[in-house]
Motif scaffolding. Structure first.
Motif, short mmCIF file in Angstrom:
data_model
loop_
_atom_site.label_atom_id
_atom_site.label_comp_id
_atom_site.label_asym_id
_atom_site.label_seq_id
_atom_site.Cartn_x
_atom_site.Cartn_y
_atom_site.Cartn_z
N CYS A 16 20.55 77.79 49.88
CA CYS A 16 20.75 76.77 50.90
C CYS A 16 20.25 75.41 50.43
CB CYS A 16 20.02 77.17 52.19
SG CYS A 16 20.78 78.57 53.04
N PHE A 17 19.11 75.41 49.75
CA PHE A 17 18.52 74.14 49.36
C PHE A 17 18.85 73.78 47.91
CE2 PHE A 17 16.01 75.71 52.91
CZ PHE A 17 15.99 74.60 53.72
N ALA A 18 18.98 74.77 47.04
CA ALA A 18 19.54 74.65 45.69
C ALA A 18 18.79 73.76 44.72
CB ALA A 18 20.99 74.18 45.77
N GLN A 19 17.83 72.96 45.19
CA GLN A 19 17.22 72.02 44.28
C GLN A 19 15.90 72.51 43.69
OE1 GLN A 19 17.39 71.77 47.49
NE2 GLN A 19 15.61 70.82 48.43
N SER A 20 15.28 73.51 44.27
CA SER A 20 13.96 73.93 43.81
C SER A 20 13.96 75.38 43.33
CB SER A 20 12.94 73.78 44.95
OG SER A 20 12.85 72.44 45.36
N PRO A 21 13.68 75.61 42.04
CA PRO A 21 13.56 76.99 41.55
C PRO A 21 12.44 77.72 42.27
CG PRO A 21 13.77 75.44 39.73
CD PRO A 21 13.55 74.62 40.97
N VAL A 22 12.58 79.02 42.43
CA VAL A 22 11.57 79.85 43.08
C VAL A 22 10.63 80.39 42.00
CG1 VAL A 22 11.14 81.90 44.47
CG2 VAL A 22 13.16 80.48 44.92
N LEU A 23 9.34 80.13 42.14
CA LEU A 23 8.35 80.60 41.17
C LEU A 23 7.94 82.03 41.50
CD1 LEU A 23 6.06 77.43 40.95
CD2 LEU A 23 7.99 78.05 39.48
N LEU A 24 7.93 82.88 40.47
CA LEU A 24 7.57 84.28 40.66
C LEU A 24 6.47 84.69 39.67
CD1 LEU A 24 11.07 86.03 40.96
CD2 LEU A 24 9.58 85.29 42.82
N THR A 25 5.52 85.48 40.14
CA THR A 25 4.55 86.08 39.24
C THR A 25 5.25 87.17 38.42
OG1 THR A 25 3.93 87.80 40.83
CG2 THR A 25 2.70 85.71 40.91
N THR A 26 4.56 87.69 37.43
CA THR A 26 5.13 88.76 36.61
C THR A 26 5.53 89.96 37.46
OG1 THR A 26 3.77 88.08 34.73
CG2 THR A 26 4.69 90.29 34.66
N ASP A 27 4.65 90.39 38.35
CA ASP A 27 4.95 91.56 39.17
C ASP A 27 6.11 91.30 40.13
OD1 ASP A 27 3.01 93.15 38.00
OD2 ASP A 27 1.47 92.65 39.48
N ARG A 28 6.18 90.09 40.68
CA ARG A 28 7.28 89.77 41.59
C ARG A 28 8.61 89.71 40.82
NH1 ARG A 28 7.32 90.00 46.93
NH2 ARG A 28 8.24 87.96 47.30
N ALA A 29 8.54 89.19 39.59
CA ALA A 29 9.75 89.15 38.77
C ALA A 29 10.21 90.57 38.44
CB ALA A 29 9.48 88.37 37.49
N ASP A 30 9.27 91.44 38.14
CA ASP A 30 9.59 92.83 37.85
C ASP A 30 10.24 93.49 39.06
OD1 ASP A 30 9.74 95.24 36.51
OD2 ASP A 30 7.63 95.75 36.80
N SER A 31 9.70 93.22 40.24
CA SER A 31 10.27 93.77 41.47
C SER A 31 11.67 93.22 41.72
CB SER A 31 9.36 93.44 42.67
OG SER A 31 8.10 94.06 42.54
N LEU A 32 11.86 91.95 41.41
CA LEU A 32 13.18 91.33 41.58
C LEU A 32 14.21 92.00 40.68
CD1 LEU A 32 15.06 89.10 42.65
CD2 LEU A 32 14.22 87.63 40.83
N LEU A 33 13.83 92.25 39.43
CA LEU A 33 14.75 92.89 38.49
C LEU A 33 15.12 94.30 38.94
CD1 LEU A 33 13.14 91.71 35.12
CD2 LEU A 33 15.35 90.99 36.06
N LYS A 34 14.18 94.98 39.56
CA LYS A 34 14.45 96.33 40.05
C LYS A 34 15.30 96.30 41.32
CE LYS A 34 10.24 98.28 38.04
NZ LYS A 34 8.86 98.76 38.31
N ALA A 35 15.06 95.29 42.16
CA ALA A 35 15.81 95.18 43.41
C ALA A 35 17.22 94.64 43.18
CB ALA A 35 15.06 94.27 44.39
N MET A 36 17.37 93.80 42.14
CA MET A 36 18.66 93.17 41.84
C MET A 36 18.97 93.37 40.36
SD MET A 36 18.02 89.62 43.98
CE MET A 36 19.68 89.00 43.70
N PRO A 37 19.30 94.59 39.95
CA PRO A 37 19.51 94.89 38.52
C PRO A 37 20.64 94.09 37.88
CG PRO A 37 20.27 96.70 39.90
CD PRO A 37 19.48 95.79 40.79
N ALA A 38 21.55 93.54 38.69
CA ALA A 38 22.67 92.78 38.14
C ALA A 38 22.36 91.29 38.02
CB ALA A 38 23.91 92.98 39.00
N ILE A 39 21.12 90.89 38.33
CA ILE A 39 20.77 89.48 38.27
C ILE A 39 20.93 88.95 36.84
CG2 ILE A 39 18.32 89.87 37.78
CD1 ILE A 39 17.67 87.48 39.59
#
Length: 233
Positions: A16-39
């Motif tokens: 929606c806002f498109a201008q600001s990247p979302v910062l993720l910790t290592t664990d959150r990034a790992d969870s994201l990859l598992k939740a969205m394997p096609a990312i």
């Protein structure tokens, strides 16, 4: 299920806002990859760094390449993309450039590949030590000295490391009779760095007779660096 909805919400917010990247910790990034394997997963380090180890299914485009923005067009700007580098500075730059270029959902993994490997998360490649890497045996012999040994983990592309290098070299020569100062290329010694818990650079480790006396992270001016060496040598 909760994590999937959480990341979907983050993705919709970023879109929606498109201008600001979302910062993720290592664990959150790992969870994201598992939740969205096609990312889409983008490694913005150099080709050499990538060859020495990377996250599975990642695409490598060096952010320092003048054609970076042209090359990232191979990715879909309408689909989420997770960006990482070694420690976080280059991925922050890349994520910002991509958001400005119209990528709608950009995630930036803070701490990068260094913190990912320090957390013993899975990687591909890089199983063989690069040429010029210091062996564990050589490191143990070096740090067993009765004369203090100061280890400087650096990288050629690291701006704070390069800014400190003249000071490091100056004190290396000036204090040679009191302390041994050794620079170690992080890129060529990732396995050693991981064993020592080094996940940021520059990192300084002071040893004497195999015992660590001091650990420091980040840029220091000459006065502070000299004071620290005098205090712990």
């Amino acid at each position: 299920m909760k994590s999937i909805f959480t990341f979907l919400f983050l993705g919709l917010t970023a879109a929606c806002f498109a201008q600001s990247p979302v910062l993720l910790t290592t664990d959150r990034a790992d969870s994201l990859l598992k939740a969205m394997p096609a990312i889409q997963l983008l490694d913005v380090r150099t080709a050499g760094e990538y060859a020495n180890g990377h996250l599975s299914h990642s695409t490598n485009i060096d952010v320092r390449d003048e054609a970076f923005l042209a090359k990232v067009k191979q990715l879909d700007p309408n689909k989420p993309v997770l960006v990482y580098c070694l420690a976080g500075s280059r991925s922050a730059k890349a994520a910002g450039l991509m958001a400005s270029a119209g990528f709608k959902s950009v995630y930036d993994m803070q701490g990068g590949f260094a913190k990912w490997t320090a957390a013993n998360k899975p990687v591909e490649g890089g199983k063989e030590a690069p040429a010029g890497a210091m062996t564990p045996e050589a490191f143990q012999k070096l740090t067993a000295s009765a004369k203090p040994v100061l280890i400087d983990f650096y990288a050629p592309w690291c701006a704070p490391c390069q800014k400190m290098l003249p000071t490091v070299n100056k004190l290396k020569a000036e204090l040679a009779d009191k302390v041994t100062i050794v620079t170690i290329d992080y890129d060529k010694n990732r396995q050693l760095a991981q064993q020592l818990g080094v996940d940021e650079i520059p990192t300084f480790l002071m040893y004497k007779e195999s015992k660590i006396k001091w650990r420091g992270i980040g840029y220091m001016d000459e006065a502070m660096f000299r004071k620290t060496i005098d205090e712990y040598k």
